[in-house]
Design a protein around this motif. Structure first.
Motif, mmCIF file in Angstrom:
data_model
loop_
_atom_site.group_PDB
_atom_site.id
_atom_site.type_symbol
_atom_site.label_atom_id
_atom_site.label_comp_id
_atom_site.label_asym_id
_atom_site.label_seq_id
_atom_site.Cartn_x
_atom_site.Cartn_y
_atom_site.Cartn_z
ATOM 1 N N VAL A 112 5.361 -2.662 1.668
ATOM 2 C CA VAL A 112 5.668 -1.995 0.395
ATOM 3 C C VAL A 112 4.595 -2.364 -0.626
ATOM 4 O O VAL A 112 4.054 -1.498 -1.322
ATOM 5 N N ARG A 113 4.274 -3.641 -0.688
ATOM 6 C CA ARG A 113 3.224 -4.114 -1.595
ATOM 7 C C ARG A 113 1.907 -3.413 -1.293
ATOM 8 O O ARG A 113 1.212 -2.939 -2.196
ATOM 9 N N ALA A 114 1.559 -3.323 -0.003
ATOM 10 C CA ALA A 114 0.298 -2.681 0.396
ATOM 11 C C ALA A 114 0.280 -1.211 -0.007
ATOM 12 O O ALA A 114 -0.741 -0.698 -0.469
ATOM 13 N N ALA A 115 1.407 -0.532 0.155
ATOM 14 C CA ALA A 115 1.477 0.887 -0.204
ATOM 15 C C ALA A 115 1.246 1.079 -1.696
ATOM 16 O O ALA A 115 0.467 1.944 -2.117
ATOM 17 N N PHE A 116 1.918 0.265 -2.502
ATOM 18 C CA PHE A 116 1.758 0.409 -3.950
ATOM 19 C C PHE A 116 0.401 -0.086 -4.424
ATOM 20 O O PHE A 116 -0.155 0.442 -5.381
ATOM 21 N N LEU A 117 -0.157 -1.080 -3.743
ATOM 22 C CA LEU A 117 -1.513 -1.516 -4.069
ATOM 23 C C LEU A 117 -2.497 -0.386 -3.779
ATOM 24 O O LEU A 117 -3.387 -0.105 -4.591
ATOM 25 N N ALA A 118 -2.328 0.296 -2.648
ATOM 26 C CA ALA A 118 -3.216 1.416 -2.324
ATOM 27 C C ALA A 118 -3.116 2.508 -3.386
ATOM 28 O O ALA A 118 -4.134 3.055 -3.828
ATOM 29 N N LEU A 119 -1.902 2.823 -3.821
ATOM 30 C CA LEU A 119 -1.726 3.850 -4.853
ATOM 31 C C LEU A 119 -2.370 3.446 -6.178
ATOM 32 O O LEU A 119 -3.036 4.256 -6.829
ATOM 33 N N THR A 120 -2.180 2.185 -6.565
ATOM 34 C CA THR A 120 -2.764 1.749 -7.846
ATOM 35 C C THR A 120 -4.285 1.722 -7.761
ATOM 36 O O THR A 120 -4.963 2.097 -8.717
#
Length: 159
Positions: A112-120
């Motif tokens: 989840v962290r990786a997904a939101f990091l990619a989006l940001t």
């Protein structure tokens, strides 16, 4: 009392898809009002409710207040991830990415962290790093080609 409160909060969130946004917001705010004013868990749930209905500008100060009040347990990494997403939606993606690079903690939320990091990162104008972070998260789940995907992700990070 805390266990009962947590169960009631969980009951609202577990039925959120079947409720109107206004109903979810009202139910969570009512539960948050049961907690003391500076209660970290109550502040987090209040932030989450505002975030859920797309009122990110109202959510942000409650996330920060919850973290400042010493939010712990599984709510803390969720607050950091959700705050980063909120910052992204408020046009401050780089700030959100910095937050996700700092302590998030719960390895159960690593993807989840990786997904939101990619989006940001994407919104912060760092597409190569965004793709690399997503690939590195995906590579952990690949029984085949893990080495190759990791290599290419690392190559992107070196650009």
């Amino acid at each position: 009392m805390r266990d009962d409160w947590d169960e009631r909060v969980d009951a609202v969130w577990s039925t959120a898809a079947q409720r109107s946004e206004d109903d979810v917001l009202a139910a969570i705010l009512e539960l948050a009002d049961e907690r003391p004013e500076r209660d970290a868990d109550g502040l987090f749930e209040r932030a989450s409710a505002y975030d859920y209905v797309g009122r990110e500008a109202e959510a942000e100060p409650y996330y920060r207040a919850a973290l400042d009040a010493g939010l712990t347990g599984d709510r803390r990494p969720r607050a950091l991830i959700q705050l980063a997403s909120t910052l992204r939606n408020l046009g401050r993606a780089a700030e959100g990415a910095d937050l996700l690079r700092s302590e998030v903690g719960d390895e159960g939320l690593a993807d989840v962290r990786a997904a939101f990091l990619a989006l940001t990162l994407l919104d912060a104008g760092r597409p190569d790093e965004a793709v690399a972070r997503a690939l590195l998260a995906l590579a952990r789940h690949l029984p085949e080609y893990r080495r190759a995907v990791t290599y290419y992700a690392d190559e992107l990070l070196e650009r």
